[in-house]
Design an enzyme around this catalytic site. Structure first.
Site, PDB file in Angstrom:
ATOM      1  N   ASP A  20       0.843  -1.199   0.000  1.00  0.00           N
ATOM      2  CA  ASP A  20       0.000   0.000   0.000  1.00  0.00           C
ATOM      3  C   ASP A  20       0.882   1.254   0.000  1.00  0.00           C
ATOM      4  O   ASP A  20       1.889   1.309   0.705  1.00  0.00           O
ATOM      5  CB  ASP A  20      -0.913  -0.008   1.238  1.00  0.00           C
ATOM      6  CG  ASP A  20      -2.069   0.971   1.109  1.00  0.00           C
ATOM      7  OD1 ASP A  20      -3.220   0.509   0.998  1.00  0.00           O
ATOM      8  OD2 ASP A  20      -1.827   2.191   1.110  1.00  0.00           O
ATOM      9  N   ILE A  21       0.456   2.239  -0.768  1.00  0.00           N
ATOM     10  CA  ILE A  21       1.260   3.466  -0.908  1.00  0.00           C
ATOM     11  C   ILE A  21       1.233   4.305   0.369  1.00  0.00           C
ATOM     12  O   ILE A  21       2.151   5.094   0.619  1.00  0.00           O
ATOM     13  CB  ILE A  21       0.768   4.272  -2.143  1.00  0.00           C
ATOM     14  CG1 ILE A  21       1.833   5.209  -2.658  1.00  0.00           C
ATOM     15  CG2 ILE A  21      -0.522   5.037  -1.850  1.00  0.00           C
ATOM     16  CD1 ILE A  21       1.542   5.747  -4.052  1.00  0.00           C
ATOM     17  N   GLY A  51     -16.181   2.407   3.851  1.00  0.00           N
ATOM     18  CA  GLY A  51     -14.980   3.223   3.647  1.00  0.00           C
ATOM     19  C   GLY A  51     -14.170   2.833   2.425  1.00  0.00           C
ATOM     20  O   GLY A  51     -13.005   3.208   2.310  1.00  0.00           O
ATOM     21  N   GLN A  52     -14.796   2.113   1.482  1.00  0.00           N
ATOM     22  CA  GLN A  52     -14.053   1.698   0.276  1.00  0.00           C
ATOM     23  C   GLN A  52     -13.789   2.907  -0.618  1.00  0.00           C
ATOM     24  O   GLN A  52     -14.717   3.637  -0.969  1.00  0.00           O
ATOM     25  CB  GLN A  52     -14.858   0.644  -0.500  1.00  0.00           C
ATOM     26  CG  GLN A  52     -14.129   0.141  -1.743  1.00  0.00           C
ATOM     27  CD  GLN A  52     -14.901  -0.951  -2.488  1.00  0.00           C
ATOM     28  OE1 GLN A  52     -16.036  -1.270  -2.141  1.00  0.00           O
ATOM     29  NE2 GLN A  52     -14.283  -1.512  -3.503  1.00  0.00           N
ATOM     30  N   HIS A  73     -10.293  -5.235  -2.874  1.00  0.00           N
ATOM     31  CA  HIS A  73      -8.920  -5.392  -2.353  1.00  0.00           C
ATOM     32  C   HIS A  73      -8.980  -5.814  -0.895  1.00  0.00           C
ATOM     33  O   HIS A  73      -9.779  -5.320  -0.112  1.00  0.00           O
ATOM     34  CB  HIS A  73      -8.102  -4.116  -2.524  1.00  0.00           C
ATOM     35  CG  HIS A  73      -8.804  -2.865  -2.110  1.00  0.00           C
ATOM     36  ND1 HIS A  73      -9.770  -2.279  -2.878  1.00  0.00           N
ATOM     37  CD2 HIS A  73      -8.682  -2.092  -1.009  1.00  0.00           C
ATOM     38  CE1 HIS A  73     -10.220  -1.193  -2.269  1.00  0.00           C
ATOM     39  NE2 HIS A  73      -9.573  -1.074  -1.117  1.00  0.00           N
ATOM     40  N   HIS A 110      -6.879  -5.852   2.470  1.00  0.00           N
ATOM     41  CA  HIS A 110      -5.717  -5.292   3.158  1.00  0.00           C
ATOM     42  C   HIS A 110      -5.143  -6.386   4.055  1.00  0.00           C
ATOM     43  O   HIS A 110      -5.868  -6.985   4.851  1.00  0.00           O
ATOM     44  CB  HIS A 110      -6.114  -4.119   4.057  1.00  0.00           C
ATOM     45  CG  HIS A 110      -6.694  -2.930   3.338  1.00  0.00           C
ATOM     46  ND1 HIS A 110      -5.987  -1.775   3.119  1.00  0.00           N
ATOM     47  CD2 HIS A 110      -7.922  -2.727   2.806  1.00  0.00           C
ATOM     48  CE1 HIS A 110      -6.754  -0.894   2.494  1.00  0.00           C
ATOM     49  NE2 HIS A 110      -7.939  -1.444   2.291  1.00  0.00           N
TER      50      HIS A 110
HETATM   51  P1  5GP Z   1      -9.773   1.370   0.660  1.00  0.00           P
HETATM   52  O1  5GP Z   1      -9.960   2.597   1.495  1.00  0.00           O
HETATM   53  O2  5GP Z   1     -10.502   1.479  -0.656  1.00  0.00           O
HETATM   54  O3  5GP Z   1     -10.086   0.108   1.410  1.00  0.00           O
HETATM   55  O4  5GP Z   1      -8.233   1.260   0.370  1.00  0.00           O
HETATM   56  C1  5GP Z   1      -7.604   1.736  -0.772  1.00  0.00           C
HETATM   57  C2  5GP Z   1      -6.125   1.660  -0.501  1.00  0.00           C
HETATM   58  O5  5GP Z   1      -5.442   1.787  -1.721  1.00  0.00           O
HETATM   59  C3  5GP Z   1      -5.615   2.757   0.447  1.00  0.00           C
HETATM   60  O6  5GP Z   1      -5.019   2.143   1.587  1.00  0.00           O
HETATM   61  C4  5GP Z   1      -4.609   3.511  -0.410  1.00  0.00           C
HETATM   62  O7  5GP Z   1      -3.474   3.945   0.318  1.00  0.00           O
HETATM   63  C5  5GP Z   1      -4.251   2.496  -1.480  1.00  0.00           C
HETATM   64  N1  5GP Z   1      -3.869   3.087  -2.762  1.00  0.00           N
HETATM   65  C6  5GP Z   1      -4.589   3.999  -3.476  1.00  0.00           C
HETATM   66  N2  5GP Z   1      -3.942   4.311  -4.616  1.00  0.00           N
HETATM   67  C7  5GP Z   1      -2.801   3.572  -4.630  1.00  0.00           C
HETATM   68  C8  5GP Z   1      -1.730   3.459  -5.562  1.00  0.00           C
HETATM   69  O8  5GP Z   1      -1.690   4.085  -6.624  1.00  0.00           O
HETATM   70  N3  5GP Z   1      -0.719   2.591  -5.244  1.00  0.00           N
HETATM   71  C9  5GP Z   1      -0.738   1.870  -4.082  1.00  0.00           C
HETATM   72  N4  5GP Z   1       0.307   1.050  -3.862  1.00  0.00           N
HETATM   73  N5  5GP Z   1      -1.735   1.941  -3.189  1.00  0.00           N
HETATM   74  C10 5GP Z   1      -2.756   2.788  -3.445  1.00  0.00           C
END
Ligand code: 5GP
Length: 116
Positions: free
Chosen positions: A29-30, A92-93, A99, A101
């Site tokens: 994750d970034i 919170g998606q 994905h 985590h």
């Molecule tokens: P969500 O909130 O949808 O469950 O998580 C999305 C995740 O994707 C976040 O933790 C965010 O940091 C990660 N993310 C979003 N864009 C990128 C990207 O371009 N590269 C990487 N490695 N992670 C990303």
């Protein structure tokens, strides 16, 4: 193809890959929120758990098997880790591509609850 995760799978957006097989791609994750924070995604574009179909069972199973393999490879399997899949607005998606985590490397807080 507008999905950032589809672009990561295609190599059009760079990522730090952790694992890949026929069904699954995994990368760091970034914006990590734990010492180990890996995202495990299906290669097939599926927006959320709400969009899963019967035929996706093998994909979902392989996401869990990938989580196990990565946890062992990164040395966190024994101490433990958390798997989190957010779905939709209340979940919170942020990225509309399923994905998982994989979070670990430290004792993690339990802070799930309604937004105040
Ligand atoms: P969500 O909130 O949808 O469950 O998580 C999305 C995740 O994707 C976040 O933790 C965010 O940091 C990660 N993310 C979003 N864009 C990128 C990207 O371009 N590269 C990487 N490695 N992670 C990303």
């Amino acid at each position: 193809m507008d999905c950032i995760f589809d672009k990561i799978i295609a190599g059009e957006i760079p990522s730090k890959k952790v694992y890949e097989d026929n069904f699954v791609f995994a990368f760091y994750d970034i914006h990590p929120i734990a010492p180990v924070h890996v995202l495990i995604i299906p290669k097939k574009h599926i927006e959320s758990i709400n969009d899963l179909e019967e035929g996706d069972v093998e994909i979902v199973g392989n996401m869990f098997l990938a989580a196990k393999k990565i946890a062992f490879d990164l040395g966190i399997a024994e101490k433990g880790y958390k798997l989190l899949v957010r779905t939709g607005r209340d979940g919170g998606q942020e990225v509309p591509h399923i994905h998982m985590h994989l979070l670990g490397g430290a004792r993690l807080r339990e802070d799930i609850g309604p937004v105040k």
